[in-house]
Write a protein that holds these residues in place. Structure first.
Motif, PDB file in Angstrom:
ATOM      1  N   SER A 110       0.835  -1.199   0.000  1.00 50.91           N
ATOM      2  CA  SER A 110       0.000   0.000   0.000  1.00 50.91           C
ATOM      3  C   SER A 110       0.871   1.251   0.000  1.00 50.91           C
ATOM      4  O   SER A 110       2.045   1.213   0.394  1.00 50.91           O
ATOM      5  CB  SER A 110      -0.900   0.004   1.234  1.00 50.91           C
ATOM      6  N   THR A 243     -16.225  -3.588   4.960  1.00 49.53           N
ATOM      7  CA  THR A 243     -14.804  -3.674   4.619  1.00 49.53           C
ATOM      8  C   THR A 243     -14.520  -4.931   3.807  1.00 49.53           C
ATOM      9  O   THR A 243     -13.705  -4.919   2.887  1.00 49.53           O
ATOM     10  CB  THR A 243     -13.957  -3.676   5.905  1.00 49.53           C
ATOM     11  N   GLN A 246     -15.484  -4.283   0.227  1.00 48.25           N
ATOM     12  CA  GLN A 246     -14.473  -3.444  -0.419  1.00 48.25           C
ATOM     13  C   GLN A 246     -13.236  -4.265  -0.783  1.00 48.25           C
ATOM     14  O   GLN A 246     -12.648  -4.089  -1.850  1.00 48.25           O
ATOM     15  CB  GLN A 246     -14.085  -2.296   0.514  1.00 48.25           C
ATOM     16  N   PHE A 247     -12.863  -5.176   0.117  1.00 44.99           N
ATOM     17  CA  PHE A 247     -11.701  -6.024  -0.143  1.00 44.99           C
ATOM     18  C   PHE A 247     -11.956  -6.972  -1.318  1.00 44.99           C
ATOM     19  O   PHE A 247     -11.067  -7.213  -2.139  1.00 44.99           O
ATOM     20  CB  PHE A 247     -11.354  -6.838   1.108  1.00 44.99           C
ATOM     21  N   TYR A 250     -11.454  -5.126  -4.403  1.00 47.20           N
ATOM     22  CA  TYR A 250     -10.003  -4.927  -4.581  1.00 47.20           C
ATOM     23  C   TYR A 250      -9.330  -6.213  -5.065  1.00 47.20           C
ATOM     24  O   TYR A 250      -8.536  -6.197  -6.006  1.00 47.20           O
ATOM     25  CB  TYR A 250      -9.417  -4.467  -3.249  1.00 47.20           C
ATOM     26  N   MET A 265      -3.740 -11.311   2.984  1.00 49.78           N
ATOM     27  CA  MET A 265      -4.100 -10.067   2.307  1.00 49.78           C
ATOM     28  C   MET A 265      -5.265  -9.371   3.010  1.00 49.78           C
ATOM     29  O   MET A 265      -5.272  -8.144   3.168  1.00 49.78           O
ATOM     30  CB  MET A 265      -4.457 -10.344   0.850  1.00 49.78           C
ATOM     31  N   PHE A 266      -6.259 -10.161   3.455  1.00 41.73           N
ATOM     32  CA  PHE A 266      -7.437  -9.548   4.079  1.00 41.73           C
ATOM     33  C   PHE A 266      -7.071  -8.925   5.426  1.00 41.73           C
ATOM     34  O   PHE A 266      -7.535  -7.832   5.755  1.00 41.73           O
ATOM     35  CB  PHE A 266      -8.548 -10.582   4.247  1.00 41.73           C
ATOM     36  N   GLN A 268      -4.142  -7.754   6.281  1.00 46.19           N
ATOM     37  CA  GLN A 268      -3.384  -6.542   5.957  1.00 46.19           C
ATOM     38  C   GLN A 268      -4.319  -5.432   5.487  1.00 46.19           C
ATOM     39  O   GLN A 268      -4.123  -4.254   5.818  1.00 46.19           O
ATOM     40  CB  GLN A 268      -2.339  -6.845   4.878  1.00 46.19           C
ATOM     41  N   TYR A 269      -5.338  -5.810   4.735  1.00 48.34           N
ATOM     42  CA  TYR A 269      -6.310  -4.817   4.250  1.00 48.34           C
ATOM     43  C   TYR A 269      -7.089  -4.231   5.429  1.00 48.34           C
ATOM     44  O   TYR A 269      -7.324  -3.022   5.483  1.00 48.34           O
ATOM     45  CB  TYR A 269      -7.259  -5.481   3.256  1.00 48.34           C
ATOM     46  N   SER A 272      -5.001  -1.723   7.251  1.00 51.30           N
ATOM     47  CA  SER A 272      -4.789  -0.467   6.531  1.00 51.30           C
ATOM     48  C   SER A 272      -6.060   0.366   6.406  1.00 51.30           C
ATOM     49  O   SER A 272      -5.981   1.584   6.296  1.00 51.30           O
ATOM     50  CB  SER A 272      -4.245  -0.755   5.126  1.00 51.30           C
ATOM     51  N   ASN A 273      -7.222  -0.294   6.421  1.00 50.68           N
ATOM     52  CA  ASN A 273      -8.448   0.425   6.079  1.00 50.68           C
ATOM     53  C   ASN A 273      -9.433   0.598   7.233  1.00 50.68           C
ATOM     54  O   ASN A 273     -10.320   1.444   7.140  1.00 50.68           O
ATOM     55  CB  ASN A 273      -9.164  -0.290   4.919  1.00 50.68           C
TER      56      ASN A 273
END
Length: 276
Positions: A110, A243, A246-247, A250, A265-266, A268-269, A272-273
């Motif tokens: 990111s 969320t 949204q992921f 993405y 990945m989720f 980490q997402y 970050s979000n």
């Protein structure tokens, strides 16, 4: 002859990934040549990327060097931002014309992550804040549905690279014939979406369960990943579900060769979000 195109935001670990791939290939008896975009610059990289003319000249030198070496019996690793999809398409056409295979490796971090990594660099190696922001805004990430970006491999924040699968893609499959395109999907759409939804839902369930048993500030671990999360407040199901949606949007734009990375990945997402 095979070509590896490495792409990613500034300070996302592209050169580290290139070196790691070269070492892994050498252990398998495969010779590699790393063509570094930064090594082809005649000026400081901040000055280069501040001028569209100078930047274009560097891209031209990079492309020429790739084409020059494509007929050699070595794996070519193109180490650079490669942030313009049109430029990646030109490299794809060059490899197709040379009747060789190609893969794209995306260092998928990111903007917040690369900003932090950039701050940790020595002063002479840093991107300026203005250049870093501009390059992040201009970046066109590889997408697996684009034939010139496929097969697409992701390198996440942990820096792990599936060098074995990359090696197989380069040496165990036939190159695309001239004037004919192919597209390699790592997973069928149905299986991909099923795995994506299932693993994301498991993580949401674990968060909700942990919130019932302990208060904010507790570190939460998850199945299928070593990633952990510390929440500073409680979250509702609707917040987490939003969320997750949204992921999914993405993640559908990116190809995952190893479905076990979906959980990492989720998490980490979420880190970050969500407003932790």
């Amino acid at each position: 002859m095979p070509l590896i195109i490495i792409s990613g935001l500034p300070s996302s670990g592209k050169s580290t990934a290139a070196k790691s791939l070269a070492d892994s290939f050498a252990a398998k008896g495969k010779e590699t040549v790393i063509i570094s975009e930064e090594a082809l610059m005649s000026d400081n990289k901040n000055n280069v990327f501040a001028s569209s003319t100078t930047e274009k000249e560097v891209r031209g030198r990079l492309k020429s060097e790739v084409i020059r070496l494509l007929d050699k019996e070595k794996t070519i690793i193109c180490d650079g931002l490669n942030y313009i999809k049109g430029f990646r398409y030109e490299l794809y056409c060059a490899s197709k014309a040379g009747k060789t295979t190609q893969v794209t490796v995306h260092c998928d971090l990111s903007p917040a992550d690369v900003e932090q990594l950039n701050e940790g660099r020595p002063t002479e190696e840093k991107y300026s804040a203005e250049i870093l922001t501009a390059l992040c805004q201009r970046y066109e990430p590889p997408i697996s549905s684009n034939r010139w970006d496929s097969p697409l491999f992701l390198v996440l924040k942990d820096g792990k690279i599936d060098s074995e699968s990359i090696l197989k893609c380069l040496y165990d499959r036939a190159p695309p014939p001239p004037n004919q395109s192919t597209q390699t999907q790592p997973l069928s759409n149905t299986d991909f979406l099923y795995q994506l939804d299932r693993q994301a839902q498991e993580i949401i369930a674990r968060i909700l369960e942990s919130q019932k048993l302990s208060g904010p500030g507790e570190e939460i671990s998850f199945p299928n990943t070593k990633e952990k999360l510390i929440l500073t407040r409680s979250y509702t199901l609707s917040e987490l579900a939003r969320t997750k949606r949204q992921f999914i949007t993405y993640a559908k734009e990116r190809a995952i060769q190893d479905v076990e990375k979906l959980s990492s990945m989720f998490v980490q997402y979420l880190r970050s979000n969500l407003i932790l």
